[in-house]
Design a protein around this motif. Sequence first.
Motif, PDB file in Angstrom:
ATOM      1  N   LEU A   1       0.820  -1.218   0.000  1.00 34.69           N
ATOM      2  CA  LEU A   1       0.000   0.000   0.000  1.00 34.69           C
ATOM      3  C   LEU A   1       0.849   1.261   0.000  1.00 34.69           C
ATOM      4  N   ASP A   2       2.070   1.153   0.480  1.00 35.11           N
ATOM      5  CA  ASP A   2       2.965   2.312   0.543  1.00 35.11           C
ATOM      6  C   ASP A   2       3.743   2.504  -0.757  1.00 35.11           C
ATOM      7  N   ALA A   3       3.720   1.509  -1.637  1.00 34.70           N
ATOM      8  CA  ALA A   3       4.491   1.590  -2.888  1.00 34.70           C
ATOM      9  C   ALA A   3       3.689   2.302  -3.968  1.00 34.70           C
ATOM     10  N   ARG A   4       4.367   2.670  -5.052  1.00 33.42           N
ATOM     11  CA  ARG A   4       3.733   3.294  -6.212  1.00 33.42           C
ATOM     12  C   ARG A   4       4.121   2.487  -7.452  1.00 33.42           C
ATOM     13  N   TYR A   5       3.165   2.284  -8.363  1.00 24.94           N
ATOM     14  CA  TYR A   5       3.307   1.304  -9.423  1.00 24.94           C
ATOM     15  C   TYR A   5       3.202   1.931 -10.808  1.00 24.94           C
ATOM     16  N   HIS A   6       3.810   1.245 -11.781  1.00 27.62           N
ATOM     17  CA  HIS A   6       3.741   1.710 -13.168  1.00 27.62           C
ATOM     18  C   HIS A   6       2.382   1.408 -13.790  1.00 27.62           C
ATOM     19  N   LEU A   7       1.764   0.295 -13.401  1.00 25.62           N
ATOM     20  CA  LEU A   7       0.475  -0.098 -13.969  1.00 25.62           C
ATOM     21  C   LEU A   7      -0.413  -0.651 -12.862  1.00 25.62           C
ATOM     22  N   VAL A   8      -1.588  -0.080 -12.714  1.00 29.12           N
ATOM     23  CA  VAL A   8      -2.566  -0.536 -11.726  1.00 29.12           C
ATOM     24  C   VAL A   8      -3.799  -1.007 -12.484  1.00 29.12           C
ATOM     25  N   VAL A   9      -4.154  -2.281 -12.328  1.00 28.68           N
ATOM     26  CA  VAL A   9      -5.251  -2.879 -13.091  1.00 28.68           C
ATOM     27  C   VAL A   9      -6.226  -3.549 -12.142  1.00 28.68           C
ATOM     28  N   THR A  10      -7.521  -3.265 -12.289  1.00 32.65           N
ATOM     29  CA  THR A  10      -8.505  -3.929 -11.440  1.00 32.65           C
ATOM     30  C   THR A  10      -9.916  -3.732 -11.968  1.00 32.65           C
ATOM     31  N   ASN A  11     -10.806  -4.637 -11.561  1.00 32.56           N
ATOM     32  CA  ASN A  11     -12.243  -4.429 -11.672  1.00 32.56           C
ATOM     33  C   ASN A  11     -12.674  -3.928 -10.299  1.00 32.56           C
ATOM     34  N   VAL A  12     -12.992  -2.673 -10.200  1.00 32.30           N
ATOM     35  CA  VAL A  12     -13.250  -2.060  -8.898  1.00 32.30           C
ATOM     36  C   VAL A  12     -14.550  -2.581  -8.288  1.00 32.30           C
ATOM     37  N   PRO A  13     -14.701  -2.495  -6.953  1.00 32.17           N
ATOM     38  CA  PRO A  13     -15.983  -2.847  -6.332  1.00 32.17           C
ATOM     39  C   PRO A  13     -17.031  -1.775  -6.601  1.00 32.17           C
ATOM     40  N   TYR A  14     -18.261  -2.180  -6.804  1.00 27.60           N
ATOM     41  CA  TYR A  14     -19.362  -1.247  -7.067  1.00 27.60           C
ATOM     42  C   TYR A  14     -20.274  -1.211  -5.841  1.00 27.60           C
ATOM     43  N   LEU A  15     -20.477  -0.043  -5.260  1.00 33.35           N
ATOM     44  CA  LEU A  15     -21.373   0.080  -4.115  1.00 33.35           C
ATOM     45  C   LEU A  15     -21.812   1.539  -3.993  1.00 33.35           C
ATOM     46  N   ALA A  16     -23.088   1.793  -4.308  1.00 35.00           N
ATOM     47  CA  ALA A  16     -23.618   3.153  -4.230  1.00 35.00           C
ATOM     48  C   ALA A  16     -23.609   3.633  -2.777  1.00 35.00           C
ATOM     49  N   ARG A  17     -23.554   4.938  -2.597  1.00 33.80           N
ATOM     50  CA  ARG A  17     -23.432   5.523  -1.264  1.00 33.80           C
ATOM     51  C   ARG A  17     -24.579   5.108  -0.355  1.00 33.80           C
ATOM     52  N   GLY A  18     -25.775   4.971  -0.894  1.00 34.69           N
ATOM     53  CA  GLY A  18     -26.922   4.598  -0.087  1.00 34.69           C
ATOM     54  C   GLY A  18     -26.809   3.218   0.515  1.00 34.69           C
ATOM     55  N   LYS A  19     -25.946   2.352  -0.036  1.00 33.57           N
ATOM     56  CA  LYS A  19     -25.777   0.992   0.478  1.00 33.57           C
ATOM     57  C   LYS A  19     -24.518   0.842   1.324  1.00 33.57           C
ATOM     58  N   GLN A  20     -23.772   1.923   1.495  1.00 31.92           N
ATOM     59  CA  GLN A  20     -22.538   1.864   2.272  1.00 31.92           C
ATOM     60  C   GLN A  20     -22.841   1.978   3.771  1.00 31.92           C
ATOM     61  N   SER A  21     -21.999   1.381   4.596  1.00 36.83           N
ATOM     62  CA  SER A  21     -22.121   1.534   6.045  1.00 36.83           C
ATOM     63  C   SER A  21     -21.754   2.972   6.427  1.00 36.83           C
ATOM     64  N   ASP A  22     -22.138   3.368   7.626  1.00 38.66           N
ATOM     65  CA  ASP A  22     -21.842   4.729   8.079  1.00 38.66           C
ATOM     66  C   ASP A  22     -20.335   4.982   8.120  1.00 38.66           C
ATOM     67  N   ALA A  23     -19.572   3.976   8.569  1.00 40.34           N
ATOM     68  CA  ALA A  23     -18.122   4.145   8.655  1.00 40.34           C
ATOM     69  C   ALA A  23     -17.511   4.330   7.277  1.00 40.34           C
ATOM     70  N   LEU A  24     -17.998   3.566   6.297  1.00 37.52           N
ATOM     71  CA  LEU A  24     -17.463   3.693   4.940  1.00 37.52           C
ATOM     72  C   LEU A  24     -17.876   5.034   4.328  1.00 37.52           C
ATOM     73  N   LYS A  25     -19.110   5.451   4.573  1.00 38.43           N
ATOM     74  CA  LYS A  25     -19.549   6.765   4.096  1.00 38.43           C
ATOM     75  C   LYS A  25     -18.662   7.872   4.635  1.00 38.43           C
TER      76      LYS A  25
END
Length: 327
Positions: free
Chosen positions: A174-198
Amino acid sequence: MTAEHLSAREAVDAVLRDNLHGLELDPRCVEIAVFALALAAWRFPDEGGQPLGVRADMPAPNIACCGLKVAARAADWMALVPDEMPNATYLRQELRLLHDSFSQAPLLGSLLDPARSLKNDLATSSFDTLRNLLERALSTERPATLWGEGDEVQDEAWDHALTARGLLDAARLLDARYHLVVTNVPYLARGKQSDALKAFCETHYADAKNDLANVFLERCLELSQRGAAGVVQIVMPQNWLFLTSYKKQRESLLKRVQWNLLARLGEGGFDSPQAAGAFIILLTQTHASAAEAFALRGVDANGPKGAAEKAALLLDREIVSVGQKRQ
């Protein structure tokens, strides 16, 4: 192998050691990914065409679980700073903040950023010192007295030691920096997020807070190298490209980064029936501002219904170019 004049074995080791890094919230996914990489390395052919095979000296894959729970108390971490250490009070405060941050690992995963957790300028400037203290904290997550007190206690101590090792590996990635970052990100609308995540998204990613996918776009850019060497490629929903609630993020990204390619897939971009109803894009961005003449390129593969047809269309479809500054 060709560019660096390496044998097959040397090249496989170099790729595992230097080139591929992975973070995942779910420990089971980490296990699967590590095994998949190891299997690919074992099967890779040597100069005679035979599999390299299993061997004890192969480098461990750089894949870590960023969703493990911290076991020790904040006070245990802070106690690692000796009184005679320069700026001891500040370092203890910063270790406490790091502890608070990592205690949210099961919720936040790779959204965690060890450097961002630090609030004090003096301690932030001594992050190397803090990193060493963090390594000590995570390597001593449980008191040594637990060992030898019965099989059940030993098992618990062993579990905590493994967790600490996994968290430390995650902290390094998590502290490193990369030349290429590839992912399928998680999808979660704000209304479905927990209070802590919001609250976390609101504090750190205010313009992107309406969906976790957009927050992860920003996080991926943070994890990439700044400048032409840092590229992000992600799969994410398409609605933020036109909804008013994302206007600030769109404007910000158009000013901050180069939009290399935007491929619109629409519905049916995934093979899995569990993803039915998801309208998605493939997005490639470089972590550098666009020059005046830079062209934002796009391709539309929205028409076909299935993923295979969309993939085929991406190879042949006309690419449209528009000036990014104009956008």
